[in-house]
Enzyme design. Structure first.
Site, mmCIF file in Angstrom:
data_model
loop_
_atom_site.group_PDB
_atom_site.id
_atom_site.type_symbol
_atom_site.label_atom_id
_atom_site.label_comp_id
_atom_site.label_asym_id
_atom_site.label_seq_id
_atom_site.Cartn_x
_atom_site.Cartn_y
_atom_site.Cartn_z
ATOM 1 N N TYR A 165 0.834 -1.210 0.000
ATOM 2 C CA TYR A 165 0.000 0.000 0.000
ATOM 3 C C TYR A 165 0.874 1.268 0.000
ATOM 4 O O TYR A 165 0.647 2.204 -0.775
ATOM 5 C CB TYR A 165 -0.894 -0.061 1.243
ATOM 6 N N LYS A 169 1.032 4.085 -2.905
ATOM 7 C CA LYS A 169 0.603 5.451 -2.604
ATOM 8 C C LYS A 169 1.707 6.462 -2.888
ATOM 9 O O LYS A 169 1.446 7.588 -3.296
ATOM 10 C CB LYS A 169 0.152 5.548 -1.142
#
Ligand code: ADP
Length: 255
Positions: A165, A169
């Protein structure tokens, strides 16, 4: 300051729940016609239907707004193309894209599988690219566009269990940087938000008493400012408490 979105069309991905839902409801209240996208899957990205999006559309319509529900998986170029085509066929333009759809597959890097990596990167990074690619020629042609990407402090600073993640991001912010350069001449502004809000994504990460104070709707005004005509600049990464600070200033000083 009054932000309005009259005669504008907005696409909000992952708008069946949490932040996306809050953004979609508020955009519609402020005059936008909204494509409410959500594939309605589980938190890890499995399964799916457009039921959550349909409920949000019903809420918008009950309040007198205009919206259509869409169940596209943002990691599928074909489904996203069809979603954007539907928006164009229905309303003839796309002014705002909020790349908000997201999934989590948190695990320590030692336990993270290649599939955990691939799925998270596919939704957060490639999904943001696919959706931006689909609206890009339309926004260039219009000479106007606003894109808000959702990044995370997890990418900027790292977070336990979020190698997939966090990396995705961080890369979303990188995508923003180049799109800003290439979009400038067409009045396409791209900004990132790194929200801290109580959603399905954060429910296991923070204590309930903290989450109780972090309602998604407290963040939405900052996001809508970044995707409005009045957006001050591009390439902002608004993170955590910064979102709340911006909303407070908007309220007290009309920034
Ligand atoms: P947050 O509000 O923090 O983004 P949520 O889990 O509440 O977290 O909302 C994310 C939304 O994104 C969910 O409603 C989920 O169904 C949606 N979503 C996840 N993956 C996809 C995808 N591939 N395509 C479209 N929507 C997705």
């Amino acid at each position: 300051m009054t932000i309005r979105f009259d005669n504008q069309v907005a696409i909000v991905t992952g708008a069946g729940n949490g932040l996306g839902k809050s953004h979609a409801l508020e955009l519609a209240r402020l005059g936008a016609k909204v494509v409410v996208n959500d594939f309605g899957g589980a938190r890890d990205g499995s399964g799916g239907s457009s039921e959550a999006a349909e409920k949000v559309v019903a809420e918008i319509q009950a309040a007198g707004g205009e919206a259509i529900a869409n169940g596209a998986d943002v990691s599928s170029p074909e489904q996203v193309e069809a979603m954007v085509k539907e928006a164009m066929d229905t309303w003839g333009r796309v002014d705002v894209l909020i790349n908000n759809a997201g999934i989590l597959r948190d695990k320590s890097f030692a336990k993270m599988t290649q599939d955990d990596w691939d799925k998270v990167v596919a939704v957060h990074l490639t999904g943001s690219e696919i959706c931006s690619r689909a609206v890009w020629p339309i926004m260039r042609e219009q000479g106007y566009g606003r894109i808000v990407m959702t990044t995370s402090t997890s990418g900027l600073y790292g977070n336990f269990g979020q190698a997939n993640y966090g990396a995705a991001k961080m890369a979303v912010a990188g995508l923003m940087n180049t799109l800003c350069l290439e979009g400038e001449k067409y009045d396409i502004k791209i900004n990132c938000i790194a929200p801290t809000a109580a959603t399905r994504m954060t429910e296991d990460l923070m204590p309930p008493e903290v989450l109780a104070m972090l309602e998604p709707k407290a963040i939405t005004p900052a996001v809508l400012f970044l995707c409005s005509q009045q957006a001050p600049t591009h390439r902002i990464v608004l993170a955590g408490a910064g979102c709340y600070a911006m909303v407070r200033l908007m309220e007290s000083e009309g920034v």
